[in-house]
Design an enzyme around this catalytic site. Structure first.
Site, mmCIF file in Angstrom:
data_model
loop_
_atom_site.group_PDB
_atom_site.id
_atom_site.type_symbol
_atom_site.label_atom_id
_atom_site.label_comp_id
_atom_site.label_asym_id
_atom_site.label_seq_id
_atom_site.Cartn_x
_atom_site.Cartn_y
_atom_site.Cartn_z
ATOM 1 N N ASP A 1 37.723 -9.427 50.576
ATOM 2 C CA ASP A 1 38.445 -10.423 51.089
ATOM 3 C C ASP A 1 37.786 -10.944 52.275
ATOM 4 O O ASP A 1 36.602 -11.365 52.095
ATOM 5 C CB ASP A 1 39.954 -9.504 51.647
ATOM 6 C CG ASP A 1 40.980 -10.248 51.827
ATOM 7 O OD1 ASP A 1 41.223 -11.503 52.426
ATOM 8 O OD2 ASP A 1 42.107 -9.797 51.092
ATOM 9 N N HIS A 29 35.814 -13.594 51.058
ATOM 10 C CA HIS A 29 36.578 -14.862 51.359
ATOM 11 C C HIS A 29 36.288 -15.599 52.419
ATOM 12 O O HIS A 29 37.087 -16.704 52.863
ATOM 13 C CB HIS A 29 38.049 -14.512 51.143
ATOM 14 C CG HIS A 29 38.749 -14.047 50.032
ATOM 15 N ND1 HIS A 29 40.074 -13.346 49.823
ATOM 16 C CD2 HIS A 29 37.975 -13.796 48.809
ATOM 17 C CE1 HIS A 29 40.127 -13.020 48.722
ATOM 18 N NE2 HIS A 29 39.016 -13.117 47.957
#
Length: 400
Positions: free
Chosen positions: A224, A247
Site C-alpha cells: 500500500d 502505492h
C-alpha cells in the site's frame, strides 16, 4: 611556591575529575531492565507479553528513566500496550526478533505493539518485527465490508512526544507497519519495511494528527502507500526514503470525516520510487466535507517505471459504485512539484484532477522530466480545475 603547586594540582587533576563526576550525575547511564530477567524465553513458543510489560513498567517507573533490553533471540509476543507517562526517558532496545501470533483468535485488534503517552522514548536496536501478515491478509475485506474487523498495526505510537525510532525492521505486517497518531517531534530513521506488493492495507508509515515528524534514510517495500499522511498532519519532513513496490507517497485520503483538521507544511524530498502504483499523490473524497491541504513541497524525486508519477485526485474512489459527478470540498493550494524526473509506466505522467467547487490554487511544476516508452504514444499531461504555473523544463508539456 608550595601554594602554587597545590593550585596547579587542583586545576589539572582534581577539577576535571570533579567535573566528570558532576556530569555523570546530570546524565546518568540508564538502568537496564533485561526481559530475560523477567522470565522472557526466546523459544518462539512462550507468550512473553507479561514479562515485557513488567520490564517496561519498572523502566518507566524508575526515577530518571531506564532501558528495556530485548537480547538476541526470537520472542513470541501478544498484543501489548506500553503506557506512560514515565519518570524519565526510556529506551526500548530490540536486539532480537519479536514474533506476532499466527492464530486468528489473536488477530482482530487495532495494534500488536503500542506505545502511548510517552515522552522521550527511543526505540531501536537493529532487531526485527515479524508480523506474520500472510496468515491474516485474507481476512482483510474492508474494501467490500464496512463492518470489517480491524487487523493489528505492527507498531503504534499514540500521543508520543520528543522521541526517536531507528534501526528497526518490520516484515509482513498484518495491517500498517507503523502508525503515528497525535505525536509531536518524532524522528524515524534507518527503518526497513517489507511486505509483498499485493499485501492489502500494509501502509509503511501512517501519520495522522501529528506535527514535527521527520522520516529519513528509510527503505519501504510494501503493498500500500509507502508513507500516508492524513488529516491533522503538520510540519512533516520526508527525506532520503526509497519506496517500491507500493502505492507511493500519499497525502490523504482527505475529506471523508467530520471536523477534519487541515494538512499543512509537508515536504517530501531527495527520495526515489521504483515500480510503484502511484508516485506523488494527493487524494480527496468526492463528495467530501470541507478542509484544507496547503504548503506542500515534492522536491528532487527520482522515479523508475512509476504509474501516475504526479497525481492530484479529487475524485478518489477506490471501489465502486463511484459518483463521478460528485465534487470534493477540500481546498488544495500552494503545492510545488520540483525536479521530478525519471520514467513513467503510464502515458499520462502528470494528472491534476481538481474539484469544480474548490479549484486547486498555486500549483507549481518546476523542472519536470518524465519519460514514457510504452505503446500508447508520447508522454502527456492532464489538468482540470487548477490554477498554477510551470517553470523550466516541462516533459510532459502543456498542462499549466
Amino acid at each position: 611556591m608550595e601554594n602554587k603547586m597545590v593550585v596547579f594540582f587542583f586545576l589539572f587533576h582534581l577539577l576535571p575529575l570533579l567535573l566528570s563526576i558532576a556530569g555523570a550525575h546530570r546524565n546518568p547511564i540508564p538502568a537496564t531492565f533485561n526481559v530475560l530477567s523477567y522470565g522472557a524465553l526466546p523459544n518462539r513458543i512462550t507468550d512473553n507479553t507479561k514479562s515485557f510489560l513488567r520490564a517496561w513498567n519498572d523502566a518507566c517507573d524508575r526515577a530518571g528513566g531506564g532501558r528495556v533490553l530485548v537480547p538476541k533471540g526470537t520472542y513470541m509476543l501478544g498484543s501489548v500496550v506500553f503506557v506512560g507517562p514515565c519518570n524519565g526517558p526510556v529506551k526500548f532496545v530490540i536486539e532480537g526478533s519479536l514474533e506476532a501470533s499466527s492464530y486468528p483468535s489473536k488477530f482482530f485488534i487495532d495494534h500488536w505493539i503500542a506505545f502511548k503517552y510517552v515522552d522521550r522514548l527511543t526505540v531501536g536496536g537493529g532487531g526485527y518485527l515479524l508480523g506474520h501478515g500472510g496468515a491474516a491478509w485474507h481476512y482483510n475485506d474492508c474494501a467490500t465490508n464496512r463492518r470489517c474487523r480491524p487487523l493489528p498495526v505492527t507498531m503504534r505510537f499514540d500521543f508520543v512526544t520528543n522521541s526517536k525510532i531507528s534501526h528497526i525492521r518490520s516484515i509482513n505486517s498484518k495491517n500498517a507497519h507503523f502508525n503515528l497518531f497525535a505525536c509531536y517531534n518524532v524522528n524515524m530513521s534507518n527503518i526497513r519495511i517489507s511486505a509483498p506488493s499485493d499485501s492489502p492495507n500494509t501502509d509503511g508509515i501512517h501519520i495522522g494528527s501529528s506535527s514535527k515528524i521527520k522520516i529519513e534514510n528509510t527503505i519501504i517495500s510494501t503493498g500500500d502507500d509507502c508513507i500516508s499522511i492524513l488529516s491533522g498532519s503538520r510540519d512533516i519532513m520526508v527525506t532520503r526514503v526509497h519506496c517500491g513496490p507500493g502505492h507511493g507517497f500519499s497525502i490523504g485520503s482527505l475529506g471523508g470525516s467530520h471536523n477534519e483538521e487541515n494538512v499543512t507544511g509537508i515536504v517530501i524530498q531527495n527520495s526515489t520510487l521504483f515500480g510503484t502504483q502511484n508516485g506523488l499523490r494527493i487524494k480527496t473524497w468526492a463528495p467530501s466535507l470541507p478542509s484544507l491541504a496547503s504548503d506542500i513541497m515534492f522536491d528532487d524525486i527520482i522515479m523508475v517505471n512509476v504509474n501516475n508519477p504526479i497525481f492530484i485526485d479529487q475524485q478518489y474512489c477506490p471501489q465502486p459504485p463511484c459518483n463521478w459527478q460528485a465534487q470534493s470540498n477540500v481546498q488544495i493550494r500552494n503545492v510545488t512539484f520540483r525536479k521530478v524526473r525519471g520514467t513513467s509506466s503510464s502515458q499520462i505522467a502528470v494528472k491534476i484532477k481538481c474539484s469544480k467547487h474548490v479549484p486547486c490554487k498555486g500549483i507549481n511544476l518546476v523542472n519536470i522530466n518524465l519519460v514514457y516508452r510504452g505503446p500508447e504514444g508520447r508522454v502527456s499531461s492532464s489538468c482540470m480545475n487548477v490554477q498554477g504555473k510551470s517553470y523550466g523544463l516541462q516533459l510532459p508539456s502543456g498542462c499549466l
